[in-house]
Scaffold this active site. Sequence first.
Site, short mmCIF file in Angstrom:
data_model
loop_
_atom_site.label_atom_id
_atom_site.label_comp_id
_atom_site.label_asym_id
_atom_site.label_seq_id
_atom_site.Cartn_x
_atom_site.Cartn_y
_atom_site.Cartn_z
N TRP A 1 1.01 -1.11 -0.14
CA TRP A 1 -0.48 0.20 0.20
C TRP A 1 0.64 1.32 -0.05
CZ3 TRP A 1 -4.22 -1.14 4.26
CH2 TRP A 1 -5.05 -2.05 3.74
N HIS B 1 12.59 -2.31 -0.77
CA HIS B 1 12.36 -2.13 -1.76
C HIS B 1 12.87 -0.43 -3.24
CE1 HIS B 1 8.92 0.41 -4.33
NE2 HIS B 1 8.07 -0.63 -4.22
N GLU C 1 12.23 2.10 -3.87
CA GLU C 1 11.92 3.68 -3.54
C GLU C 1 12.69 3.88 -2.28
OE1 GLU C 1 7.22 2.88 -3.66
OE2 GLU C 1 7.30 3.21 -5.49
N ILE D 1 7.80 0.48 -11.59
CA ILE D 1 6.94 0.87 -10.94
C ILE D 1 6.07 2.01 -10.61
CG2 ILE D 1 6.91 0.91 -8.38
CD1 ILE D 1 9.63 -0.73 -8.32
N GLY D 2 4.72 2.04 -10.87
CA GLY D 2 4.37 2.93 -10.75
C GLY D 2 4.21 3.83 -11.72
N SER E 1 3.34 -2.60 -12.29
CA SER E 1 2.90 -2.00 -12.78
C SER E 1 1.20 -2.60 -13.19
CB SER E 1 2.69 -1.07 -14.33
OG SER E 1 3.10 -0.17 -13.73
N GLY F 1 1.69 -2.83 -6.17
CA GLY F 1 0.93 -1.41 -5.61
C GLY F 1 0.50 -1.15 -5.87
N GLY F 2 -0.04 0.17 -6.58
CA GLY F 2 -1.16 0.82 -7.22
C GLY F 2 -2.23 0.07 -7.13
P1 PGA Z 1 3.30 -0.54 -8.37
O1 PGA Z 1 4.30 -0.80 -7.52
O2 PGA Z 1 1.99 -1.96 -9.20
O3 PGA Z 1 2.60 0.38 -8.65
O4 PGA Z 1 4.01 -0.31 -10.44
C1 PGA Z 1 4.60 -1.37 -7.49
C2 PGA Z 1 5.69 -2.28 -6.06
O5 PGA Z 1 5.82 -0.87 -6.17
O6 PGA Z 1 5.82 -2.78 -5.70
#
Ligand code: PGA
Length: 265
Positions: free
Chosen positions: A19, A104, A106, A181-182, A222, A243-244
């Site tokens: 989340w 992660h 990030e 990612i994202g 994604s 994620g999202g």
């Molecule tokens: P996302 O993120 O599905 O929003 O791309 C995945 C993650 O960071 O674990």
Amino acid sequence: MRIGGKNKGERILFIAGNWKMNKTLSESRELASAIVKASLNLVGSEIVLCPPFTSLQEVAKTIEGSSIQLGAQDIFWEDSGAFTGEISGPMLRDVGCQYVIVGHSERRQIIHENDDVVNLKIKAALRNQLCPILCIGETLEEREKGLTLSRIESQLEHGFKNLSREEAAKIIIAYEPVWAIGTGRNATPDQAEEAHRYIRQILARKYGDEFASCAIILYGGSVKPENAPYLAEEADVDGFLVGGASLDATSFIKIIEKAIEVKQK
Ligand code: PGA
């Protein structure tokens, strides 16, 4: 704590929702309870929710009695002491966590966590009976320079440094290409499979074929209900770190349903 699949080649579908820094207490309760309700009849996958620290207790209460498990998004490498702002393994266990995301992208990119820190955090998780979900993956620049596999290998080697075979068997790996990612731009099933197969080869080299065939390797970046079935088709993709799309119960559950359908074919 889970330890890979039961038998050779028999791996459990595993889907975790990350989340990130989203959801207040009431929003967390609402989302977790919608996921619990919608997952009642789902058989064939392990589901883990990773809310922010502030919502762990609330989500733990909400999922109680269901088969859904709890994970944290990070852990500090010491177990207690003067580390302002940090959260330790014993605290995560105490609140009901069984899993913790480590490394992660990030955190690696924004908070500048390096491979040594990631390794310390993996050890802290294992020491506290938490199953680490180790994230690895290349940046777009690395991919364009043809460095994808070497980047994955070095992150994996560092993450697994100085662990016993038994400890290593408890780690779930999440291949998450940073550029996916994202961004709405997921890896193609072929790109994901190439990385996952390579990860399994590295594990086989380090710990043997049996070990590698039981290792759980997730794809993240994604993942949505639309692309989940194609990614899940790949032999070495054992599930997803979402994620999202995990912030909405309907899309999260759809991902799980579609992946179960594909894996049970
Ligand atoms: P996302 O993120 O599905 O929003 O791309 C995945 C993650 O960071 O674990």
